[in-house]
Design an enzyme around this catalytic site. Structure first.
Site, PDB file in Angstrom:
ATOM      1  N   HIS A 141       0.866  -1.198   0.000  1.00 56.37           N
ATOM      2  CA  HIS A 141       0.000   0.000   0.000  1.00 56.37           C
ATOM      3  C   HIS A 141       0.896   1.239   0.000  1.00 56.37           C
ATOM      4  O   HIS A 141       1.905   1.264   0.714  1.00 56.37           O
ATOM      5  CB  HIS A 141      -0.863  -0.039   1.267  1.00 56.37           C
ATOM      6  N   CYS A 147      -3.865   2.815  -3.780  1.00 58.03           N
ATOM      7  CA  CYS A 147      -4.863   3.568  -3.027  1.00 58.03           C
ATOM      8  C   CYS A 147      -4.937   4.951  -3.661  1.00 58.03           C
ATOM      9  O   CYS A 147      -3.997   5.743  -3.536  1.00 58.03           O
ATOM     10  CB  CYS A 147      -4.416   3.643  -1.572  1.00 58.03           C
ATOM     11  N   HIS A 184      -7.793   0.460  -3.866  1.00 56.05           N
ATOM     12  CA  HIS A 184      -8.571   1.230  -2.889  1.00 56.05           C
ATOM     13  C   HIS A 184      -9.017   2.471  -3.634  1.00 56.05           C
ATOM     14  O   HIS A 184      -8.163   3.273  -4.041  1.00 56.05           O
ATOM     15  CB  HIS A 184      -7.687   1.700  -1.730  1.00 56.05           C
ATOM     16  N   ASP A 191     -12.616   3.138  -0.338  1.00 57.50           N
ATOM     17  CA  ASP A 191     -11.742   3.284   0.828  1.00 57.50           C
ATOM     18  C   ASP A 191     -12.566   3.983   1.904  1.00 57.50           C
ATOM     19  O   ASP A 191     -13.717   3.631   2.121  1.00 57.50           O
ATOM     20  CB  ASP A 191     -10.459   4.013   0.441  1.00 57.50           C
ATOM     21  N   HIS A 192     -12.012   4.941   2.540  1.00 55.44           N
ATOM     22  CA  HIS A 192     -12.738   5.580   3.644  1.00 55.44           C
ATOM     23  C   HIS A 192     -14.026   6.231   3.160  1.00 55.44           C
ATOM     24  O   HIS A 192     -14.114   6.670   2.031  1.00 55.44           O
ATOM     25  CB  HIS A 192     -11.856   6.658   4.278  1.00 55.44           C
ATOM     26  N   TYR A 227     -14.656   4.367   8.486  1.00 55.14           N
ATOM     27  CA  TYR A 227     -15.203   3.041   8.193  1.00 55.14           C
ATOM     28  C   TYR A 227     -16.661   2.840   8.612  1.00 55.14           C
ATOM     29  O   TYR A 227     -17.042   1.778   9.094  1.00 55.14           O
ATOM     30  CB  TYR A 227     -14.286   1.957   8.766  1.00 55.14           C
TER      31      TYR A 227
HETATM   32  C1  CS2 Z   1      -5.919   2.110   5.094  1.00 54.97           C
HETATM   33  C2  CS2 Z   1      -4.521   1.849   5.590  1.00 54.97           C
HETATM   34  O1  CS2 Z   1      -7.473   2.653   6.714  1.00 54.97           O
HETATM   35  C3  CS2 Z   1      -6.592   3.058   5.979  1.00 54.97           C
HETATM   36  O2  CS2 Z   1      -6.226   4.219   5.925  1.00 54.97           O
HETATM   37  O3  CS2 Z   1      -5.916   2.572   3.794  1.00 54.97           O
HETATM   38  O4  CS2 Z   1      -4.514   1.786   6.954  1.00 54.97           O
HETATM   39  C4  CS2 Z   1      -4.086   0.542   5.032  1.00 54.97           C
HETATM   40  O5  CS2 Z   1      -4.911  -0.448   5.553  1.00 54.97           O
HETATM   41  C5  CS2 Z   1      -2.679   0.159   5.380  1.00 54.97           C
HETATM   42  O6  CS2 Z   1      -1.798   1.193   5.187  1.00 54.97           O
HETATM   43  C6  CS2 Z   1      -2.267  -1.031   4.536  1.00 54.97           C
HETATM   44  O7  CS2 Z   1      -1.278  -1.715   5.198  1.00 54.97           O
HETATM   45 MN    MN Z   2      -5.990   2.877   1.260  1.00 55.82          MN
END
Ligand code: CS2
Ligand code: MN
Length: 356
Positions: free
Chosen positions: A206, A244, A273, A318-319, A332
Site C-alpha cells: 500500500h 490507493c 482502494h 476506501d474511507h 469506516y
Molecule cells: C488504510 C490503511 O485505513 C486506511 O487508511 O488505507 O490503513 C491501510 O490499511 C494500510 O496502510 C495497509 O497496510
Molecule cells: Mn488505502
C-alpha cells in the site's frame, strides 16, 4: 473484478457481516486478525474461524489487510530473520484458507496520518482531513491527538503500547534513510515472494499515506518511480501493489490515472482502494464523498484506467464520511462506503456497456 469492503472482525467492527452482503455488488470482505501481536505467526485456528464467518455470511475473504510488518524488519535489525520466518508461515497458513492477496505497508513507526478525524463538511457530514499545520507540533502531541480522536476504536498501525514509546521507536530509525529502508524492503520481499509463488498468494504493498516524508521519516512508496522500482527489483507477479487512489493523490504531482493504467497493464495491480480527496490548498486535503464532483479526482478516469487495461483484481471503496447520524471507527462507517460501492459499480457498468 471483485468488489469488497473492509471488515474489522466481530469484536472490533460493529457492522454485522450481513449488512455488507446487502450492499449490491459486494462479494467479499477484506479482513485481518487484530489480536495477534505484530510479528507473530497467525494461527490456523484463528484464520479458520475468521474466514469461516465470512463464508457463513455468503461472502468471500480472499484479501487480508493487513499483515503488518514488524519494525525490526523495516529497521533491518538482526532479529529480522525470525520475524520474516514468521511472516512466511503466516503466508502459508493464510493460503490454506483461500487467501489470495495480502495488503501491507512499509511505513516506519505508524500507518496513515490524518490531523483531523472529525472534519465537518458544509453538508454536516464528518470526514478525515490532513492539514500541514496539524503536524507542526511535537510528536507526542500529534500521536495523542490521533489516539484521542479515534472515537474509542483501536487503529491498526497505531497500537498505543508501541506508540507510548514513540521517541524510542524514532531513535531506532535514526540511521534508516530512504536507501536503507528500501534495501530492507527488498530483503523482505526476496525472502517471502518465493513462498507466495509456491502457495499462490500475492503481496500488494500500500502506498505511504501521506506519500511524502513527515517528521523526517523515510518514505519509499510515494510515486510511480517507487512503485516501478519495487515491482522490477523482485520481478514476480506475486510482488504487486495495492493502489490507493486517495493516498497516492495526496501528492498533486502524482498522476493517479497513469499509475493505475501502467500497473494494471503490467499485471501488478492486485488490489485497488478507490476513494476521492479534495485538495484544500497545497497538500492540505480532506477525504470527500466518492463522486468526481465532490473531490479533486476524476473517478470516471480512475475506473476507466482500470477497465480499459483489463483490471481483474480486488477493489474496495476506501474511507467514507459519516452521514445520516452514523458514528464509529473513523473512515469506516457503512453508509457512505456503500454509496461509494454503488457509484463505482455504476461507472463500471457504463464502461462495460459502452464497449459493446
Ligand atoms: C488504510 C490503511 O485505513 C486506511 O487508511 O488505507 O490503513 C491501510 O490499511 C494500510 O496502510 C495497509 O497496510
Ligand atoms: Mn488505502
Amino acid at each position: 473484478m471483485q468488489m469488497t469492503m473492509r471488515w474489522f472482525g466481530p469484536k472490533e467492527d460493529k457492522i454485522p457481516l450481513e449488512h455488507f452482503r446487502q450492499v449490491p455488488g459486494v462479494e467479499g470482505v477484506v479482513g485481518a486478525l487484530y489480536d495477534v501481536p505484530v510479528g507473530d505467526v497467525w494461527p490456523t485456528d484463528k484464520i479458520e474461524a475468521l474466514v469461516g464467518q465470512a463464508h457463513a455470511a455468503g461472502l468471500t475473504m480472499e484479501v487480508i489487510e493487513s499483515v503488518n510488518i514488524h519494525d525490526d524488519i523495516k529497521i533491518g535489525a538482526p532479529s529480522r530473520d525470525r520475524y520474516i520466518d514468521n511472516y512466511k508461515q503466516t503466508i502459508r497458513n493464510l493460503a490454506q484458507y483461500g487467501v489470495k492477496v495480502i495488503c501491507y505497508n512499509f511505513m516506519p513507526v505508524f500507518d496513515w496520518m490524518k490531523t483531523d478525524m472529525n472534519y465537518v463538511l458544509p453538508d454536516g457530514s464528518l470526514t478525515m482531513a490532513f492539514e500541514k499545520h496539524g503536524v507542526d507540533k511535537s510528536l507526542e502531541e500529534v500521536v495523542k491527538e490521533v489516539l484521542d480522536n479515534s472515537n474509542g476504536f483501536a487503529l491498526p498501525g497505531w497500537e498505543p503500547e508501541r506508540l507510548a514509546k514513540v521517541q524510542e521507536l524514532f531513535a531506532r530509525y535514526a540511521d534508516v534513510d530512504d536507501d536503507k529502508l528500501r534495501e530492507n524492503l527488498f530483503y523482505f520481499l526476496r525472502a517471502v515472494i518465493p513462498v507466495c509463488e509456491e502457495v499462490g498468494v500475492k503481496m500488494a504493498i500500500h502506498p505511504d499515506d501521506p506519500p511524502y516524508s513527515i517528521f523526517g521519516l523515510p518514505r519509499i512508496v510515494k510515486n510511480h518511480a517507487d512503485l516501478t522500482l519495487i515491482c522490477d527489483t523482485v520481478n514476480s507477479p506475486a510482488n504487486g501493489i495495492t493502489l490507493c487512489t486517495g493516498s497516492i493523490a495526496e501528492d498533486p504531482d502524482n498522476n493517479v490515472y497513469e499509475i493505475l493504467a501502467d500497473l494494471t497493464r503490467r499485471g501488478r495491480l492486485h488490489f485497488a482502494h478507490v476513494r476521492n480527496i479534495k485538495i484544500i490548498k497545497d497538500k492540505d486535503f480532506y477525504e470527500s464523498a466518492h463522486p468526481s464532483q465532490y473531490g479533486s479526482l476524476d473517478m470516471f478516469r480512475v475506473m476507466k484506467a482500470l477497465h480499459d487495461n483489463g483490471f481483474d483484481g480486488y477493489i474496495r471503496p476506501d474511507h467514507g464520511r459519516f452521514i445520516w447520524g452514523e458514528t464509529g471507527r473513523p473512515g469506516y462507517g457503512l453508509y457512505d462506503r456503500a454509496l461509494g460501492v454503488t457509484y463505482l459499480l455504476g461507472l463500471w457498468e457504463a464502461l462495460e456497456k459502452a464497449k459493446q
